[in-house]
Motif scaffolding. Structure first.
Motif, PDB file in Angstrom:
ATOM      1  N   GLY A  12     -11.182  -3.029   3.086  1.00 33.51           N
ATOM      2  CA  GLY A  12     -10.082  -2.737   4.062  1.00 33.51           C
ATOM      3  C   GLY A  12     -10.257  -3.597   5.612  1.00 33.51           C
ATOM      4  O   GLY A  12     -11.267  -4.148   5.809  1.00 33.51           O
ATOM      5  N   PRO A  13      -9.505  -3.861   6.396  1.00 37.85           N
ATOM      6  CA  PRO A  13     -10.323  -4.246   7.692  1.00 37.85           C
ATOM      7  C   PRO A  13     -11.026  -3.532   8.414  1.00 37.85           C
ATOM      8  O   PRO A  13     -10.980  -2.859   9.112  1.00 37.85           O
ATOM      9  CB  PRO A  13      -8.714  -3.802   8.617  1.00 37.85           C
ATOM     10  N   GLY A  14     -11.614  -4.775   9.286  1.00 35.86           N
ATOM     11  CA  GLY A  14     -13.425  -4.331  10.248  1.00 35.86           C
ATOM     12  C   GLY A  14     -13.753  -3.060   9.798  1.00 35.86           C
ATOM     13  O   GLY A  14     -14.011  -3.035   8.273  1.00 35.86           O
ATOM     14  N   VAL A  15     -14.619  -2.784  10.352  1.00 33.96           N
ATOM     15  CA  VAL A  15     -16.228  -1.520  10.061  1.00 33.96           C
ATOM     16  C   VAL A  15     -15.818  -0.897  11.454  1.00 33.96           C
ATOM     17  O   VAL A  15     -15.630  -0.517  12.110  1.00 33.96           O
ATOM     18  CB  VAL A  15     -17.332  -2.355  10.612  1.00 33.96           C
ATOM     19  N   VAL A  16     -15.166   0.261  10.686  1.00 40.02           N
ATOM     20  CA  VAL A  16     -14.928   2.255  11.072  1.00 40.02           C
ATOM     21  C   VAL A  16     -14.258   1.286  12.991  1.00 40.02           C
ATOM     22  O   VAL A  16     -14.612   1.757  13.810  1.00 40.02           O
ATOM     23  CB  VAL A  16     -16.127   2.837  11.295  1.00 40.02           C
ATOM     24  N   GLY A  17     -12.884   0.316  12.339  1.00 36.69           N
ATOM     25  CA  GLY A  17     -12.023   0.385  13.287  1.00 36.69           C
ATOM     26  C   GLY A  17     -12.550  -0.464  14.308  1.00 36.69           C
ATOM     27  O   GLY A  17     -11.649  -0.752  15.145  1.00 36.69           O
ATOM     28  N   GLU A  18     -13.176  -1.303  13.816  1.00 36.62           N
ATOM     29  CA  GLU A  18     -13.506  -2.260  15.008  1.00 36.62           C
ATOM     30  C   GLU A  18     -13.925  -3.615  14.186  1.00 36.62           C
ATOM     31  O   GLU A  18     -14.401  -3.891  12.996  1.00 36.62           O
ATOM     32  CB  GLU A  18     -14.999  -1.745  15.454  1.00 36.62           C
TER      33      GLU A  18
END
Length: 414
Positions: free
Chosen positions: A333-339
């Motif tokens: 998935g992209p990034g980490v927790v939306g960051e």
């Protein structure tokens, strides 16, 4: 024998006496006049005072008199007082500068007659080590954050107070499935408590400490499973204090967070180090059905001596998740927790996430993909170390055990 003792020099006799506990030291004083004199030697009683009572004692009389004074008040707790007093002193010393509000919430110790009154009220004897600790501090005021640790996710918060004896007695359980159980902690936000079994009943051992967990697959509301957190009050409290004062449980925003960090869960790739700590959330877990909820906290740090041109940004993550049955799941998935954190020399980025699984253990490992800020075409991977999540010990309710046994007997009869 008396003549032999009289002719022996004092030093070897005092050395021998220094190995005795206070009961044997008193007994030796009746053997002869010489031993009676030596058994009152001040350094002998100083050692016993520091061992059993406290290492912060203010001496105004002889050490023997001071020992007798403490024994008159706290003698029934002599096997526990020294250990618990040191734990309390270590905890307060550590938190005074880090969490002063928490220390201010502690209550003065309960009196002996107050503890006797609670026993009469609930109709059960309190364990001696529990009584001893409450002679030192009668729990804390109901405040947030609580003394017994916190946990925070984006939509979930837990903070446990150490209950005073009066509040605990008000929550004493007599209902089926929780008989003779006394709450030790309480969380305002979740209603969660850790309980101590005052009697060995309904499959529990006396003094065992646990989170209760209703069996969601049973029709009988008295079917309550347990996540076990301690075998006695002393073991439960001192192990918690040890984790706090050694930094095993981090202090974050003036709160104690009950994350466990395995020192092997650290991996360095180039200038970037990744470390992981984990925590089990009993209030979001169940034994039946098997649903175990963990949160993990990840720290990503770029070395202070890294070159400025090595600054980079995290683009994506990859996880390989393996459960106790050997089943593997892969997640990208992209990034980490939306960051998408930017890492520069000396910068630290921390975040928390969570996972659930249906087996009693699982481990995760993976990697982050970064690109250099000065050259977006330069892409590289950073290793995330393998970290294990293991469900704490649990015990099924007696109701389920009896039901399973009945079914088996029925099948055997057929």
């Amino acid at each position: 024998m008396s003549r032999i003792l009289n002719n022996l020099p004092s030093d070897p006799l005092l050395l021998i006496l220094s190995f005795l506990d206070f009961r044997d030291l008193i007994s030796s004083s009746f053997v002869s006049r010489r031993l009676n004199e030596l058994s009152s030697h001040n350094p002998l009683w100083k050692g016993l005072c520091l061992k059993h009572w406290s290492d912060k004692m203010q001496r105004v009389r002889t050490w023997k008199e001071l020992f007798k004074e403490f024994y008159a008040d706290l003698g029934r707790y002599i096997d526990h007082y020294g250990t618990l007093k040191r734990a309390w002193d270590d905890l307060k010393r550590y938190l005074e500068q880090r969490c002063p509000r928490m220390i201010a919430s502690l209550k003065e110790g309960a009196k002996e007659e107050e503890l006797d009154g609670i026993e009469a009220q609930i109709g059960c004897k309190l364990p001696n080590d529990y009584r001893c600790s409450y002679r030192i501090h009668n729990g804390q005021k109901l405040v947030v954050p609580g003394l017994m640790g916190s946990m925070a996710l984006s939509n979930h918060y837990r903070s446990e107070d150490l209950l005073d004896i009066e509040t605990a007695a008000g929550g004493f359980q007599q209902r089926k499935g929780m008989r003779q159980c006394l709450p030790l902690t309480f969380c305002f936000h979740t209603g969660l408590s850790q309980y101590m079994a005052l009697e060995g009943t309904e499959g529990r051992s006396r003094c065992e400490i646990f989170y209760h967990c209703p069996d969601q697959m049973a029709q009988d509301p008295s079917a309550i499973d347990m996540f076990i957190t301690g075998s006695s009050f002393t073991e439960w409290f001192t192990s918690y204090v040890h984790n706090v004062v050694t930094g095993e449980y981090p202090i974050i925003r003036d709160q104690i967070f009950r994350y466990i960090h395995d020192k092997q869960c650290v991996a360095t790739t180039g200038d970037i180090t990744v470390s992981v700590s984990t925590s089990f959330l009993p209030e979001l877990s169940s034994v039946h059905p098997p649903h175990f909820f963990f949160t993990y906290r990840i720290r990503i740090e770029m070395a202070k001596n890294a070159l400025p041109e090595n600054a980079c940004q995290l683009d994506s993550r990859y996880w390989k998740i393996t459960n106790a049955n050997g089943n593997v799941e892969e997640v990208r998935g992209p990034g980490v927790v939306g960051e998408f954190p930017v890492m520069t020399p000396g910068k630290v980025h921390e975040y928390a996430s969570c996972t659930t699984f249906s087996t009693t253990s699982e481990y995760m490992e993976g990697q982050y993909t970064f690109h250099r800020l000065k050259n977006k075409e330069e892409i590289f991977d950073v290793c995330i170390p393998r970290f294990h999540m293991v469900c704490p010990p649990f015990r099924e309710s007696m109701v389920r055990s009896v039901s399973v046994l009945s079914v088996r007997e029925g099948v055997a009869d057929e």
